[in-house]
Scaffold this active site. Structure first.
Site, PDB file in Angstrom:
ATOM      1  N   ASP A   1     -53.143  68.738 -50.543  1.00 27.38           N
ATOM      2  CA  ASP A   1     -53.016  67.897 -51.746  1.00 27.38           C
ATOM      3  C   ASP A   1     -52.101  66.709 -51.517  1.00 27.38           C
ATOM      4  O   ASP A   1     -51.886  65.895 -52.434  1.00 27.38           O
ATOM      5  CB  ASP A   1     -52.527  68.721 -52.943  1.00 27.38           C
ATOM      6  CG  ASP A   1     -51.159  69.360 -52.721  1.00 27.38           C
ATOM      7  OD1 ASP A   1     -50.617  69.252 -51.600  1.00 27.38           O
ATOM      8  OD2 ASP A   1     -50.631  69.972 -53.667  1.00 27.38           O
ATOM      9  N   GLY A   2     -51.535  66.592 -50.313  1.00 30.90           N
ATOM     10  CA  GLY A   2     -50.605  65.511 -50.024  1.00 30.90           C
ATOM     11  C   GLY A   2     -49.202  65.770 -50.527  1.00 30.90           C
ATOM     12  O   GLY A   2     -48.307  64.946 -50.302  1.00 30.90           O
TER      13      GLY A   2
ATOM     14  N   HIS B   1     -41.895  82.725 -57.059  1.00 34.74           N
ATOM     15  CA  HIS B   1     -42.021  84.131 -57.429  1.00 34.74           C
ATOM     16  C   HIS B   1     -40.696  84.631 -58.006  1.00 34.74           C
ATOM     17  O   HIS B   1     -39.642  84.429 -57.399  1.00 34.74           O
ATOM     18  CB  HIS B   1     -42.413  84.979 -56.221  1.00 34.74           C
ATOM     19  CG  HIS B   1     -43.801  84.744 -55.745  1.00 34.74           C
ATOM     20  ND1 HIS B   1     -44.798  85.688 -55.842  1.00 34.74           N
ATOM     21  CD2 HIS B   1     -44.374  83.652 -55.179  1.00 34.74           C
ATOM     22  CE1 HIS B   1     -45.916  85.192 -55.345  1.00 34.74           C
ATOM     23  NE2 HIS B   1     -45.679  83.954 -54.934  1.00 34.74           N
TER      24      HIS B   1
ATOM     25  N   HIS C   1     -44.633  83.763 -47.441  1.00 35.15           N
ATOM     26  CA  HIS C   1     -43.289  83.860 -48.025  1.00 35.15           C
ATOM     27  C   HIS C   1     -42.412  84.673 -47.075  1.00 35.15           C
ATOM     28  O   HIS C   1     -41.870  85.714 -47.430  1.00 35.15           O
ATOM     29  CB  HIS C   1     -43.359  84.498 -49.411  1.00 35.15           C
ATOM     30  CG  HIS C   1     -44.033  83.616 -50.416  1.00 35.15           C
ATOM     31  ND1 HIS C   1     -43.344  82.736 -51.224  1.00 35.15           N
ATOM     32  CD2 HIS C   1     -45.342  83.459 -50.722  1.00 35.15           C
ATOM     33  CE1 HIS C   1     -44.207  82.089 -51.998  1.00 35.15           C
ATOM     34  NE2 HIS C   1     -45.422  82.496 -51.708  1.00 35.15           N
TER      35      HIS C   1
ATOM     36  N   ARG D   1     -37.080  75.367 -30.944  1.00 38.91           N
ATOM     37  CA  ARG D   1     -36.613  76.680 -30.483  1.00 38.91           C
ATOM     38  C   ARG D   1     -36.834  77.791 -31.502  1.00 38.91           C
ATOM     39  O   ARG D   1     -36.577  78.955 -31.211  1.00 38.91           O
ATOM     40  CB  ARG D   1     -35.128  76.597 -30.101  1.00 38.91           C
ATOM     41  CG  ARG D   1     -34.883  75.829 -28.799  1.00 38.91           C
ATOM     42  CD  ARG D   1     -33.418  75.663 -28.481  1.00 38.91           C
ATOM     43  NE  ARG D   1     -32.751  74.807 -29.456  1.00 38.91           N
ATOM     44  CZ  ARG D   1     -32.826  73.469 -29.466  1.00 38.91           C
ATOM     45  NH1 ARG D   1     -33.559  72.853 -28.552  1.00 38.91           N
ATOM     46  NH2 ARG D   1     -32.181  72.769 -30.366  1.00 38.91           N
TER      47      ARG D   1
ATOM     48  N   HIS E   1     -47.881  69.485 -50.801  1.00 39.63           N
ATOM     49  CA  HIS E   1     -47.407  70.673 -50.088  1.00 39.63           C
ATOM     50  C   HIS E   1     -47.203  70.405 -48.600  1.00 39.63           C
ATOM     51  O   HIS E   1     -46.273  70.951 -47.990  1.00 39.63           O
ATOM     52  CB  HIS E   1     -48.405  71.821 -50.254  1.00 39.63           C
ATOM     53  CG  HIS E   1     -48.304  72.544 -51.551  1.00 39.63           C
ATOM     54  ND1 HIS E   1     -48.806  72.032 -52.721  1.00 39.63           N
ATOM     55  CD2 HIS E   1     -47.751  73.743 -51.863  1.00 39.63           C
ATOM     56  CE1 HIS E   1     -48.577  72.891 -53.705  1.00 39.63           C
ATOM     57  NE2 HIS E   1     -47.934  73.928 -53.212  1.00 39.63           N
TER      58      HIS E   1
ATOM     59  N   HIS F   1     -50.733  79.716 -47.168  1.00 44.73           N
ATOM     60  CA  HIS F   1     -50.250  78.328 -47.286  1.00 44.73           C
ATOM     61  C   HIS F   1     -49.303  77.938 -46.146  1.00 44.73           C
ATOM     62  O   HIS F   1     -48.095  77.867 -46.288  1.00 44.73           O
ATOM     63  CB  HIS F   1     -49.665  78.010 -48.660  1.00 44.73           C
ATOM     64  CG  HIS F   1     -48.754  79.009 -49.288  1.00 44.73           C
ATOM     65  ND1 HIS F   1     -47.643  79.526 -48.659  1.00 44.73           N
ATOM     66  CD2 HIS F   1     -48.755  79.553 -50.533  1.00 44.73           C
ATOM     67  CE1 HIS F   1     -47.018  80.350 -49.462  1.00 44.73           C
ATOM     68  NE2 HIS F   1     -47.674  80.384 -50.613  1.00 44.73           N
TER      69      HIS F   1
ATOM     70  N   ASP G   1     -54.497  76.910 -54.292  1.00 41.02           N
ATOM     71  CA  ASP G   1     -53.273  77.448 -54.901  1.00 41.02           C
ATOM     72  C   ASP G   1     -53.106  76.892 -56.319  1.00 41.02           C
ATOM     73  O   ASP G   1     -51.985  76.680 -56.794  1.00 41.02           O
ATOM     74  CB  ASP G   1     -52.052  77.130 -54.051  1.00 41.02           C
ATOM     75  CG  ASP G   1     -50.850  78.035 -54.349  1.00 41.02           C
ATOM     76  OD1 ASP G   1     -51.037  79.079 -55.008  1.00 41.02           O
ATOM     77  OD2 ASP G   1     -49.725  77.679 -53.952  1.00 41.02           O
TER      78      ASP G   1
ATOM     79  N   GLY H   1     -47.228  76.095 -56.706  1.00 37.29           N
ATOM     80  CA  GLY H   1     -48.663  75.969 -56.885  1.00 37.29           C
ATOM     81  C   GLY H   1     -49.078  74.517 -56.985  1.00 37.29           C
ATOM     82  O   GLY H   1     -48.290  73.596 -56.753  1.00 37.29           O
TER      83      GLY H   1
END
Length: 386
Positions: A245-246, A140, A192, A224, A248, A213, A271, A306
């Protein structure tokens, strides 16, 4: 609209399988069981297929070369592609943008939704930002982030096309904004974010429904410092969006999340960005330029931005990573995201529910897709008599 009978398949009904026919009249499921012979009925042959509720993706930034943040008027192209992936409902997702750009995007998407499209259905806009923690901005653009304001969100109502908002609950005035959005019928998710458990718990009390996500763009979970991810895993009130998706999320962490949350609290999301369905090279998401290489999307500085994940691949990946059965993966692809979206009429195959259906063949590949009682994807020519 032509009545249909879906026949010959095994049907996923209320968490279990049954050999049954599904009768559809208008846009809704009418009966499940013995086939109703209706003069002039269309037939959808599900022989050898699993008959599932249509998939629901609450985080779609774009596809087939279309970026929904900068080109929302082209949403129809995205919707037409998504049905090939088994998606029957989705939330077009707009990343952090100016107030003017947000309003224009919502207006364009609302105008398209009113035009009776033949692809996947829009559930309303998901605004991912602009109320995000700058330390966890990811792709972003920082210059698009801004302080939370109750005045700004006062008109962000579900009936005006605002369906979901992702924000960082640790920011000033977040609880007041969450309460206002919830009062407006909008689903609110934490994302985020560097929120600590106290801040996350306060946000849950104010009405947030999920986490965007899980594990990505948030404080790493540790012994902790549980962070937003740890709070999500431990709080039964929250649904976790998960990008399987393997890239992220490592498959081991997917298994951990699955064991902790199960199909009732994991909502698969893609995403996906504009590169989905196109190929490698340069693309964009909002103001941000990205590079696609294989199944990975990154900004120039290496930040993941994404995905190019097909939703049906997400279902197959979930099964491969966790060992779960199709029935449970289907729930995370339909009923659970529908619940996060506050939609009771989709995500299930039951009499009275909207006739959104996907057929998966013996390899769990999409054989046909029906949206609101209309067959909109039929590559194997299984539909006759319509």
């Amino acid at each position: 609209m032509t009545p249909y009978v879906i026949h010959g398949g095994r049907v996923h009904v209320d968490g279990s399988w049954m050999d049954a026919d599904v009768a559809i009249e208008g846009s809704a499921i009418s009966t499940i069981g013995a086939e109703r012979v209706i003069r002039g009925t269309g037939n959808l042959d599900a022989t050898g297929c699993s008959v599932l509720p249509g998939f629901v993706d609450v985080q779609v930034n774009g596809a087939v070369g279309v970026d929904l943040t900068s080109q929302p008027q082209r949403i129809g192209e995205v919707a037409a592609f998504l049905v090939e992936c088994g998606v029957t409902s989705f939330m077009p997702t707009i990343i952090s943008s100016s107030a003017t750009q947000v309003a224009a995007a919502v207006a364009a998407i609302n105008a398209w939704s009113d035009a009776d499209p033949s692809g996947a259905r829009s559930l309303g806009v998901h605004l991912e930002g602009p109320f995000l923690n700058p330390a966890r901005a990811g792709a972003h653009p920082l210059h698009r982030l801004r302080l939370l304001s109750v005045d700004e969100v006062r008109e962000w109502r579900r009936d005006a096309g605002y369906a979901m908002v992702t924000l960082a609950p640790e920011l000033p005035h977040a609880l007041d904004v969450i309460r206002q959005l919830v009062a407006n019928g909008v689903s609110v998710c934490a994302g985020h974010t560097d929120a600590n458990p106290t801040e996350m718990n306060a946000a849950v009390g104010a009405g947030i429904r999920g986490t965007t996500h899980l594990f990505n763009a948030m404080t790493p979970m540790s012994a902790r410092v549980p962070g937003p991810a740890g709070t999500t895993l431990s709080d039964a009130a929250l649904i976790a969006g998960l990008i399987v998706d393997g890239v992220h999320v490592d498959p081991t962490m997917v298994r951990l999340a699955w064991q902790a949350l199960g199909p009732g609290r994991i909502a698969l999301v893609s995403d996906a960005i504009s590169a989905l369905g196109t190929g490698d090279g340069e693309h964009r998401i909002g103001d941000t330029h990205v590079i696609v290489d294989g199944n990975c999307v990154r900004t120039a500085d290496g930040t993941i931005a994404g995905s190019v994940l097909r939703f049906d691949d997400a279902v197959r990946n979930l099964m491969a990573f966790t060992g779960c059965e199709l029935a449970d993966a289907s729930r995370s692809a339909s009923a659970t995201p529908a619940r996060l979206a506050q939609r009771q009429d989709i995500g299930r195959i039951e009499p009275g529910c909207t006739a959104d259906v996907v057929l998966l063949d013996e390899n769990n590949c999409v054989a046909a897709t029906m949206v609101g009682g209309r067959v909109v994807f039929d590559p194997q020519h299984r539909c006759t008599g319509s």
